[in-house]
Design a protein around this motif. Structure first.
Motif, PDB file in Angstrom:
ATOM      1  N   SER A 185      -5.846   7.027  -0.055  1.00 47.84           N
ATOM      2  CA  SER A 185      -4.708   7.030  -0.981  1.00 47.84           C
ATOM      3  C   SER A 185      -3.667   8.076  -0.601  1.00 47.84           C
ATOM      4  O   SER A 185      -3.991   9.227  -0.326  1.00 47.84           O
ATOM      5  N   THR A 186      -2.404   7.661  -0.625  1.00 50.27           N
ATOM      6  CA  THR A 186      -1.311   8.586  -0.322  1.00 50.27           C
ATOM      7  C   THR A 186      -1.208   9.658  -1.393  1.00 50.27           C
ATOM      8  O   THR A 186      -1.348  10.855  -1.121  1.00 50.27           O
ATOM      9  N   SER A 187      -0.951   9.239  -2.634  1.00 52.22           N
ATOM     10  CA  SER A 187      -0.711  10.201  -3.710  1.00 52.22           C
ATOM     11  C   SER A 187      -1.989  10.638  -4.395  1.00 52.22           C
ATOM     12  O   SER A 187      -1.989  11.612  -5.158  1.00 52.22           O
ATOM     13  N   GLY A 188      -3.096   9.924  -4.136  1.00 55.77           N
ATOM     14  CA  GLY A 188      -4.365  10.267  -4.758  1.00 55.77           C
ATOM     15  C   GLY A 188      -5.283  11.099  -3.889  1.00 55.77           C
ATOM     16  O   GLY A 188      -6.355  11.510  -4.323  1.00 55.77           O
ATOM     17  N   ASN A 236       8.348   6.056  -1.628  1.00 54.70           N
ATOM     18  CA  ASN A 236       7.792   4.834  -2.189  1.00 54.70           C
ATOM     19  C   ASN A 236       7.032   4.014  -1.146  1.00 54.70           C
ATOM     20  O   ASN A 236       7.373   4.026   0.040  1.00 54.70           O
ATOM     21  N   PRO A 237       6.008   3.276  -1.594  1.00 52.99           N
ATOM     22  CA  PRO A 237       5.212   2.458  -0.663  1.00 52.99           C
ATOM     23  C   PRO A 237       5.943   1.187  -0.252  1.00 52.99           C
ATOM     24  O   PRO A 237       6.674   0.602  -1.056  1.00 52.99           O
ATOM     25  N   PRO A 238       5.725   0.742   0.964  1.00 55.00           N
ATOM     26  CA  PRO A 238       6.400  -0.472   1.432  1.00 55.00           C
ATOM     27  C   PRO A 238       5.568  -1.735   1.219  1.00 55.00           C
ATOM     28  O   PRO A 238       4.336  -1.675   1.128  1.00 55.00           O
ATOM     29  N   PHE A 239       6.257  -2.863   1.124  1.00 51.61           N
ATOM     30  CA  PHE A 239       5.588  -4.125   1.393  1.00 51.61           C
ATOM     31  C   PHE A 239       5.526  -4.216   2.906  1.00 51.61           C
ATOM     32  O   PHE A 239       6.564  -4.205   3.580  1.00 51.61           O
ATOM     33  N   GLU A 240       4.316  -4.245   3.431  1.00 50.12           N
ATOM     34  CA  GLU A 240       4.127  -4.254   4.872  1.00 50.12           C
ATOM     35  C   GLU A 240       3.479  -5.553   5.305  1.00 50.12           C
ATOM     36  O   GLU A 240       2.871  -6.261   4.491  1.00 50.12           O
ATOM     37  N   VAL A 241       3.622  -5.867   6.574  1.00 54.31           N
ATOM     38  CA  VAL A 241       3.059  -7.107   7.107  1.00 54.31           C
ATOM     39  C   VAL A 241       2.383  -6.815   8.434  1.00 54.31           C
ATOM     40  O   VAL A 241       2.688  -5.828   9.112  1.00 54.31           O
ATOM     41  N   PHE A 245       0.835  -1.184   0.000  1.00 52.60           N
ATOM     42  CA  PHE A 245       0.000   0.000   0.000  1.00 52.60           C
ATOM     43  C   PHE A 245       0.880   1.247   0.000  1.00 52.60           C
ATOM     44  O   PHE A 245       2.085   1.169   0.168  1.00 52.60           O
ATOM     45  N   GLY A 246       0.251   2.414  -0.154  1.00 57.34           N
ATOM     46  CA  GLY A 246       0.991   3.666  -0.128  1.00 57.34           C
ATOM     47  C   GLY A 246       1.490   4.017   1.257  1.00 57.34           C
ATOM     48  O   GLY A 246       1.102   3.413   2.268  1.00 57.34           O
ATOM     49  N   ALA A 247       2.376   5.025   1.316  1.00 57.95           N
ATOM     50  CA  ALA A 247       2.967   5.418   2.591  1.00 57.95           C
ATOM     51  C   ALA A 247       1.915   5.917   3.574  1.00 57.95           C
ATOM     52  O   ALA A 247       1.974   5.620   4.772  1.00 57.95           O
TER      53      ALA A 247
END
Length: 349
Positions: A166-169, A281-286, A96-98
């Motif tokens: 949305s981060t950038s949206g 940039n967005p992370p792969f998060e868990v 997802f986004g930041a």
């Protein structure tokens, strides 16, 4: 043809209220959660299209091989559903986004980042993309003052965002609007929540949410919106730079003649960037409550490996379609603290 893609602020609010029970689902503690036999990756609507299937499936495959577990992709048509799935453990991994990450981490500290796609240098120093305000070509002059484009004249316009999550949206554009207008007496108490609503007495005459970056751009190109918020890389496969410098105010882009849906009937249509904002940039998060340290280490190690960096299904050759990631970037380890500058800008604590 495009009317079905336009969502008003009130419709979005309804969607959030209808999913309230889902969003409110309790998160398991690290002590009580059990790592599932099947791992689930949640994807936002932008990445749930058929065109991204190869990328999604390959990422699921390499994580499966690294962990020895079955891995499935959860596709969504709504930001809130994807984010809630990670927070409540229905999914254990998400991209997802930041802003989405920071909001989730604030609600549930067990949600943490593992890796992020780098910039061309292969490091974190240029691991960013751009959020842009764009308008249909031919309408750009009204946003230009003394030869410079900007957002000082967007009051009263019809605005298309992507999603309130949305981060950038939405969130970075909203932050830019607030910092631009906070010195004006009429708007000094303006909030992000205000910007999500349109009509008499509001900042915008109308606000709509496209649900994806692609559909937000469609709203501007078809005349449903005067201004649209879109990121650069999620619409990049559908467009080409016509003039100007990439990701700078004044740059003109055209939809490619062979562009896939939702742009298949819009080939040749042009738009202009009036403001561009850098975004981490967005992370792969868990959700670490549902994953062991061993599994998280395995996921991190495989995603940051040379094999993944050189996998064309994940890191596609420059200009190729089918993946959000392009060479020479790669995945690199990241920590929560790296997002502190955006946490400050967005006011998330």
């Amino acid at each position: 043809m495009y009317g079905k893609h336009i969502f008003t602020a009130s419709a979005l609010a309804l969607a959030f209220s209808l999913s309230g029970g889902f969003l409110a689902a309790p998160s398991a503690s690290a002590a009580s959660a059990k790592e599932p036999d099947t791992l689930t990756i949640a994807w936002l609507p932008n990445d749930s299209s058929d065109g991204q299937a190869g990328m999604r499936d390959e990422i699921a495959k390499v994580i499966s091989e690294a962990t020895g577990k079955k891995v499935v992709n959860k596709l969504t048509t709504d930001y809130a559903i994807a984010i809630a799935a990670l927070e409540n453990g229905q999914a254990q991994i998400g991209w997802f986004g930041a802003n989405e990450y920071l909001t989730s981490h604030a609600r549930n500290p067990k949600v943490i980042p593992l890796v992020v796609n780098s910039g061309p240098s292969g490091t974190l120093k240029d691991a960013l993309y751009y959020s842009r305000f764009v308008v249909k070509k031919g309408n750009e002059a009204q946003y230009e003052t003394d030869g410079h484009f900007g957002i000082s004249d967007i009051v009263g316009k019809r605005m298309s965002f992507v999603s309130a999550s949305s981060t950038s949206g939405f969130n970075m554009p909203a932050a830019a609007i607030l910092s631009t207008f906070d010195k004006q007496a009429k708007w000094k108490t303006l909030t992000k929540e205000d910007l999500a609503q349109g009509g008499s007495g509001h900042f915008f005459s109308k606000v709509m949410f496209g649900g994806s970056h692609q559909l937000s751009l469609v709203n501007a190109l078809t005349g449903h919106a005067d201004v649209a918020a879109v990121c650069d890389f999620l619409v990049a496969p559908y467009v080409k730079l016509v003039s100007g410098t990439d990701n700078t105010a004044g740059a003109v882009y055209a939809i490619k003649k062979d562009a896939a849906a939702p742009f298949s009937a819009l080939g040749g249509k042009e738009f202009v960037v009036i403001k561009s904002i850098p975004v981490l940039n967005p992370p792969f998060e868990v959700n670490s409550a549902y994953l062991s340290d061993k599994t998280m280490a395995q996921i991190t190690d495989v995603l940051t490996s040379d094999a993944v960096a050189n996998d064309p299904k994940i890191f596609a050759p420059a200009g190729a379609k089918g993946s959000d990631f392009q060479r020479p970037a790669r995945f690199v380890k990241v920590t929560d603290a790296w997002y502190d500058p955006m946490r400050k800008v967005l006011g998330i604590h």
